[in-house]
Design an enzyme around this catalytic site. Structure first.
Site, PDB file in Angstrom:
ATOM      1  CG  PHE A 135      32.623  38.764  33.762  1.00 12.61           C
ATOM      2  CD1 PHE A 135      32.992  40.088  33.149  1.00 12.61           C
ATOM      3  CD2 PHE A 135      33.576  38.072  34.371  1.00 12.61           C
ATOM      4  CE1 PHE A 135      34.344  40.680  33.389  1.00 12.61           C
ATOM      5  CE2 PHE A 135      34.899  38.616  34.753  1.00 12.61           C
ATOM      6  CZ  PHE A 135      35.301  39.940  34.171  1.00 12.61           C
ATOM      7  CG  ASP A 220      32.693  30.969  33.414  1.00 16.87           C
ATOM      8  OD1 ASP A 220      33.131  30.708  34.598  1.00 16.87           O
ATOM      9  OD2 ASP A 220      33.295  32.016  32.688  1.00 16.87           O
ATOM     10  CE  LYS A 249      34.918  36.087  40.890  1.00 18.09           C
ATOM     11  NZ  LYS A 249      34.483  35.845  39.254  1.00 18.09           N
TER      12      LYS A 249
HETATM   13  C1  LIG Z   1      35.370  36.426  38.114  1.00 20.29           C
HETATM   14  C2  LIG Z   1      34.902  35.398  37.006  1.00 20.29           C
HETATM   15  C3  LIG Z   1      35.872  35.395  35.855  1.00 20.29           C
HETATM   16  C4  LIG Z   1      37.315  35.905  35.849  1.00 20.29           C
HETATM   17  O1  LIG Z   1      38.117  35.199  36.801  1.00 20.29           O
HETATM   18  P1  LIG Z   1      39.238  35.886  37.361  1.00 20.29           P
HETATM   19  O2  LIG Z   1      39.878  35.044  38.334  1.00 20.29           O
HETATM   20  O3  LIG Z   1      38.916  37.371  37.912  1.00 20.29           O
HETATM   21  O4  LIG Z   1      40.430  36.056  35.894  1.00 20.29           O
HETATM   22  C5  LIG Z   1      35.230  34.577  34.607  1.00 20.29           C
HETATM   23  N1  LIG Z   1      34.182  33.969  34.863  1.00 20.29           N
HETATM   24  C6  LIG Z   1      33.107  34.227  35.607  1.00 20.29           C
HETATM   25  C7  LIG Z   1      31.812  33.633  35.583  1.00 20.29           C
HETATM   26  C8  LIG Z   1      33.411  35.140  36.936  1.00 20.29           C
HETATM   27  O5  LIG Z   1      32.628  35.296  37.727  1.00 20.29           O
END
Ligand SMILES: *Cc1c(COP(=O)(O)O)cnc(C)c1O
Length: 417
Positions: A135, A220, A249
């Site tokens: 994700f 990420d 986050k």
């Molecule tokens: C939540 C998340 C995102 C997206 O972050 P947003 O602040 O919602 O745009 C990207 N990568 C990972 C691994 C995430 O958990």
């Protein structure tokens, strides 16, 4: 009518239904939140790995209040005193290069994607390999990078330049490399994908592959970064040095901020005019993130995340042994998944009924992301609630119902291993 249903009614009239929220929460303190009707919950979700130092930590609240009264925003046309300090704090704990600040995880990953393309441009390389079940966000580029068809459906045509491979399967990544490949983007622990930690040999293999083929290795770290796995950043659980990683986050502890952190090699690829943001790295956002980092350090929360994570997983494993529908407990630090052999939504609701907030993800996994300053008593309490909710679910599943639940139960027993 309860206060919660009033809130729900107004929400449904005026807010687009991109989510289907459950509770109306009005107050938080540490690992506890209260809904509008005064019910209390133990929060093992932390706003999806955001409120990493707990709700309303006094030091974080003070830092935000103070900075709000001094200077909130100047734009990036001016220096501000806190942005370079935050960049230094992140760089010194990781790759030793430079940072770019933005506001969210998707934006941070967009910045990584643009960075890779700009770096590879003169060689005509632009393709980025990402993993199935990953994700990376909801912008067009990041949802294309995301290895889940459900976030892409209906938004075609998708941007070009992304190729999928299988997570924890080095051969599949090797097979995806061609002369257009510029980078590999991977999560150290897939969060939305079901709390799946990367295997060490996979990450080592990726680093080796990147070295051999002159590819960039990106992590990420939006969910697993900022102490979540018991290290500052998830990649630090492995013996590798990425070229850059993204954050968001947990970085602001609830205040929106995103960032990318690079190695020296990529530190000056972006030049004035290449990339920009109005809000990225405001004094207010940086004050929040600096406070979060200070709290993590001063309260030794990396150690706490490791110790509490292990304790929680141990207690969950004991619970798991009692119930036929639990397949596995897995995770890293305070990123913990309870893997079921059937959809997890009903169990999520039962946990909530018993006062524990956690989230069903990847259909069959309950994901726990408590604040990094969680204490033993709350970890024990959470495990007791999981046990209680599972016991109730087992009774429900065993009861012959109108839609023949007993048949479902027999199926469960057969699927025990
Ligand atoms: C939540 C998340 C995102 C997206 O972050 P947003 O602040 O919602 O745009 C990207 N990568 C990972 C691994 C995430 O958990």
């Amino acid at each position: 009518m309860s206060k919660q249903s009033d809130i729900k009614t107004l929400h449904e009239q005026y807010v687009m239904p991109t989510y289907a929220p459950g509770l109306a929460l009005v107050k938080g303190r540490g690992a506890t939140v209260w809904d509008a009707d005064g019910n209390k919950y133990l929060d093992f979700l932390a706003g999806i790995a955001v409120t990493n130092v707990g709700h309303c930590h006094p030091r974080l609240v003070r830092a935000i209040r103070r900075q709000a009264g001094r200077l909130m925003h100047v734009s990036n046309l001016f220096y501000n005193t806190l942005q370079p300090r935050l960049a230094e704090a992140l760089s010194k704990r990781s790759l030793g290069g430079k940072c770019f600040f933005c506001n969210s995880g998707a934006e941070a990953n967009e910045a990584l994607i643009k960075l890779a393309r700009l770096w590879g441009h003169t060689q005509g390389r632009y393709e980025i390999i990402t993993m199935r079940n990953s994700f990376h966000g909801r912008t067009l580029a990041t949802l294309t990078a995301t290895g889940q068809a459900k976030v892409q459906k209906g938004f075609e045509p998708l941007p070009a330049g992304f190729v999928l491979a299988d997570y924890n399967d080095l051969a599949s990544v090797q097979a995806a490399v061609n002369d257009k490949t510029v980078a590999i983007l991977v999560e150290a622990v897939q969060g939305e994908g079901g709390v799946r930690p990367a295997r060490p040999d996979f990450i080592k293999g990726l680093a080796e592959l990147c070295r051999r083929k002159n590819l960039l290795l990106f992590f990420d770290e939006v969910q697993c970064g900022v102490g979540r796995t018991g290290r500052w950043f998830g990649y630090q659980r492995y013996d590798v040095e990425p070229d850059a990683f993204s954050l968001a986050k947990g970085l602001g502890g609830g205040f929106p901020i995103g960032a990318i952190v690079t190695s020296p090699k990529l530190a000056d690829v972006f030049q004035p005019g290449n990339h920009a943001t109005t809000f990225g790295g405001t004094p207010l956002a940086c004050a929040a993130a600096l406070a979060v980092m200070d709290i993590i350090e001063d309260e030794r929360l990396l150690d706490n995340a490791r110790v509490m994570g292990e304790a929680f997983m141990e207690s969950l494993k004991k619970v798991a042994a009692k119930y036929p529908f639990i397949r596995e407990v897995r995770g890293a630090g305070l990123m913990v998944g309870l893997v079921l052999n059937q959809p997890a939504k009903e169990l999520e609701a039962l946990l909530r009924k018993h006062g524990l907030i956690a989230l069903a993800t990847a259909d069959t996994v309950i994901r726990f992301l408590p604040p990094l300053n969680i204490r033993t008593a709350d970890v024990r309490k959470a495990a007791r609630i999981v046990d209680k909710a599972c016991a109730e679910w087992l009774t429900q599943l065993a009861k012959p119902g109108p839609d023949d639940q007993s048949a479902r139960f027999k199926h469960l027993k057969l699927n025990r291993d």
